[in-house]
Design an enzyme around this catalytic site. Sequence first.
Site, short mmCIF file in Angstrom:
data_model
loop_
_atom_site.label_atom_id
_atom_site.label_comp_id
_atom_site.label_asym_id
_atom_site.label_seq_id
_atom_site.Cartn_x
_atom_site.Cartn_y
_atom_site.Cartn_z
N GLY A 14 1.19 -1.66 -0.15
CA GLY A 14 -0.13 0.40 -0.15
C GLY A 14 0.94 1.51 0.23
N SER A 15 2.36 0.79 -0.64
CA SER A 15 2.60 2.34 -0.83
C SER A 15 2.03 3.56 -1.64
CB SER A 15 3.90 2.41 -1.39
OG SER A 15 4.20 1.50 -1.64
N ASN A 16 1.56 2.78 -2.20
CA ASN A 16 0.93 4.23 -3.29
C ASN A 16 -0.50 5.02 -2.57
OD1 ASN A 16 2.06 4.15 -6.76
ND2 ASN A 16 2.06 2.32 -5.73
N LEU A 92 -4.80 -6.79 -6.86
CA LEU A 92 -3.54 -7.84 -7.94
C LEU A 92 -5.13 -9.81 -7.90
CD1 LEU A 92 -0.08 -8.94 -6.50
CD2 LEU A 92 -1.16 -8.26 -8.58
N ASN A 109 -6.21 2.00 -12.99
CA ASN A 109 -4.81 1.64 -12.80
C ASN A 109 -3.88 2.19 -12.55
OD1 ASN A 109 -3.73 -0.81 -11.42
ND2 ASN A 109 -3.84 -1.20 -13.73
N HIS A 111 0.52 1.12 -13.38
CA HIS A 111 1.56 -0.35 -13.78
C HIS A 111 2.56 0.42 -14.25
CE1 HIS A 111 1.94 -3.91 -15.44
NE2 HIS A 111 2.71 -4.03 -16.32
N ASP A 152 -5.52 -4.74 -18.51
CA ASP A 152 -4.60 -3.23 -18.64
C ASP A 152 -4.24 -3.03 -20.41
OD1 ASP A 152 -2.78 -3.98 -16.47
OD2 ASP A 152 -1.37 -5.25 -17.31
N GLU A 181 5.90 6.28 -9.42
CA GLU A 181 4.36 5.80 -9.57
C GLU A 181 4.06 6.77 -8.63
OE1 GLU A 181 3.13 1.56 -8.96
OE2 GLU A 181 5.35 0.87 -9.19
#
Length: 207
Positions: A14-16, A92, A109, A111, A152, A181
């Site tokens: 969960g760093s994003n 995921l 999303n 990626h 994607d 990101e």
Amino acid sequence: MSRLKIAVLISGGGSNLQAIIDAIESRELDAEIKVVVSNRKNAFGLERAQKHNIKTAYIGVGNYKEISLRHRALLEVLVSESIDLIVLAGYLSILSPEIIKQFEKRIINIHPSLIPKYCGEGFYGEHVHEAVMLNQEKESGATTHFVDEGVDTGEIIKQERVAVFKEDTAKTLAARILKVEHHLLVSTIKAIQMGQVKIGLEEAKND
Ligand code: GRF
């Protein structure tokens, strides 16, 4: 300008997610994370959310054995929280066709490659960066895109390039891209919130 109501879907660290939380707290982003959903019970991202008093939900095989029940539970959470935008941040799991239809052009999303390179089936996590290193690419990067029924394949929103060095390993490259990101995801949400990138919902757009 209306506050964007966001759901963040995660499976891991969960760093994003943290980057979004930080951007909201520093007022860089005028949005509210209504709920964080994980398909993994022990995802560290759930703890990050709880630390900031954000509602969390675990929807996985542990509490909903059948896939149809998981799909229904997720849809119920998203609808009950009146979500404007779903952010997949290292999620995921596959979304149901129903959710994709109901939230058309309202799911994004992140990626960790320059789509259309190194994306689609099997290209997730370390696999992406391992393939990039194996092919001796000189650059890679990150992409934000809308989510459609493919893997994607949705419309690209933003991309940022990252140099690949000879001495890189999949791990060092992944770490460098992850940093990119974080601001790419925040800047994508900001562009949506400012109405520079249109999403599929009237109410979410600027007044
Ligand atoms: C990121 O590399 C993201 O692009 C990928 O999964 C990773 C999630 O990292 N889909 P985190 O959980 O946000 O730290």
